[in-house]
Design a protein around this motif. Structure first.
Motif, PDB file in Angstrom:
ATOM      1  N   ASN A 183      -4.336   2.441  12.979  1.00 51.20           N
ATOM      2  CA  ASN A 183      -4.737   3.440  11.995  1.00 51.20           C
ATOM      3  C   ASN A 183      -5.673   4.457  12.634  1.00 51.20           C
ATOM      4  N   ALA A 187      -9.344   6.531   7.410  1.00 52.53           N
ATOM      5  CA  ALA A 187      -9.578   5.192   6.881  1.00 52.53           C
ATOM      6  C   ALA A 187      -9.946   4.210   7.999  1.00 52.53           C
ATOM      7  N   GLY A 191      -8.982   0.720   6.744  1.00 54.63           N
ATOM      8  CA  GLY A 191      -7.561   0.654   6.423  1.00 54.63           C
ATOM      9  C   GLY A 191      -6.923  -0.608   6.977  1.00 54.63           C
ATOM     10  N   GLU A 251      -2.518   3.814   3.964  1.00 56.25           N
ATOM     11  CA  GLU A 251      -3.806   4.315   4.442  1.00 56.25           C
ATOM     12  C   GLU A 251      -3.636   5.368   5.541  1.00 56.25           C
TER      13      GLU A 251
END
Length: 266
Positions: A183, A187, A191, A251
């Protein structure tokens, strides 16, 4: 538990050798009430038999094949030689399992359970799963759901499930898979943390299933599932990975499920 009827020709039965004569062996059938069979000397073993006692002894537990049943003369003809080692082993284990289940019935409903109630309850269990042992095993794995198709009362079901879970040793299978979670969005770590919670089911895992998610090495995480059978285990594994991938993608990240490990050995 003993059956009140008669065995069928071709059926394998467990018996205790009660009396040995020159012409054959009398056997008390352990699974049937007040039933006794005869193994003629020609059915004790293959080949010529000089002395029956060279092959059997009083008190011995034996697995026999039912050759013929004559209810009018109360006669059951049995064979010892027609049962192979594999059949003998399987039948003895089945018999021992049913003895265990009979003891579990006593634990669940007490020593003073009346015969009519015993017959009523066991009839429902046999109708549902074919044997007492399998009924308790299914109750240990699936709980009340295993007895939904019966006419047992809620109290009876609760007693069976509670006893099963305290006494039945359930064989489980284990499967393992991996999911990559990355990620680069805002986030970030949060996330990934949400994706891991999703993989773990957010505390909502099917009964009888144990699921664990552990870190292997960025970006890889291991998912280990223990379940009563492979179908359930595989389904739970794929669902876990699917939840994680969906959560990380929501996310703004990326996720990938794979069965084999990608990162270097630990």
């Amino acid at each position: 538990m003993k059956y009140s009827g008669w065995p069928d020709p071709g059926e394998l039965v467990v018996g205790k050798i009660d009396e040995i004569e020159d012409f054959g062996v009398f056997v008390d059938l352990e699974e049937y009430e007040d039933k006794r069979g005869l193994i003629h000397i020609s059915e004790v073993a293959s080949g010529w038999i000089k002395n029956v006692r060279d092959h059997v002894r009083e008190g011995q537990i034996a697995v026999c094949k039912v050759l013929d049943v004559d209810e009018s003369s109360q006669q059951i003809d049995l064979s010892l030689k027609d049962v192979n080692d594999h059949q003998r082993s399987d039948k003895i284990q089945e018999w021992k399992n049913e003895q265990k289940a009979d003891n579990w019935m006593e634990l669940a409903f007490g020593e003073d359970l009346e015969d009519d109630r015993y017959v009523e309850i066991t009839g429902e269990l046999l109708g549902a799963h074919g044997s007492l042992y399998d009924s308790f095993k299914e109750a240990a794995i699936h709980g009340e759901e295993a007895l939904e198709g019966t006419d047992l009362s809620d109290a009876d079901v609760d007693a069976i499930v509670e006893t099963a879970r305290e006494n039945v040793s359930v064989p489980y299978v284990n499967v393992t898979g991996y999911v990559d979670l990355e990620n680069a969005s805002e986030a970030g770590v949060d996330g990934i943390r949400e994706a891991l919670k999703a993989a773990e089911g957010n505390g909502d895992i099917p009964e009888g299933v144990d699921l664990e998610v552990t870190y292997v090495g960025a970006p890889e995480y291991r998912i280990k599932v223990q379940a009563p059978n492979y179908k359930t285990a595989e389904a739970s594994l794929e669902e876990s990975a699917g939840r994680a991938v969906a959560a990380i993608e929501s996310e703004g990240g990326e996720g990938e499920y794979h069965r084999e490990r990608h990162s270097d050995d630990e």
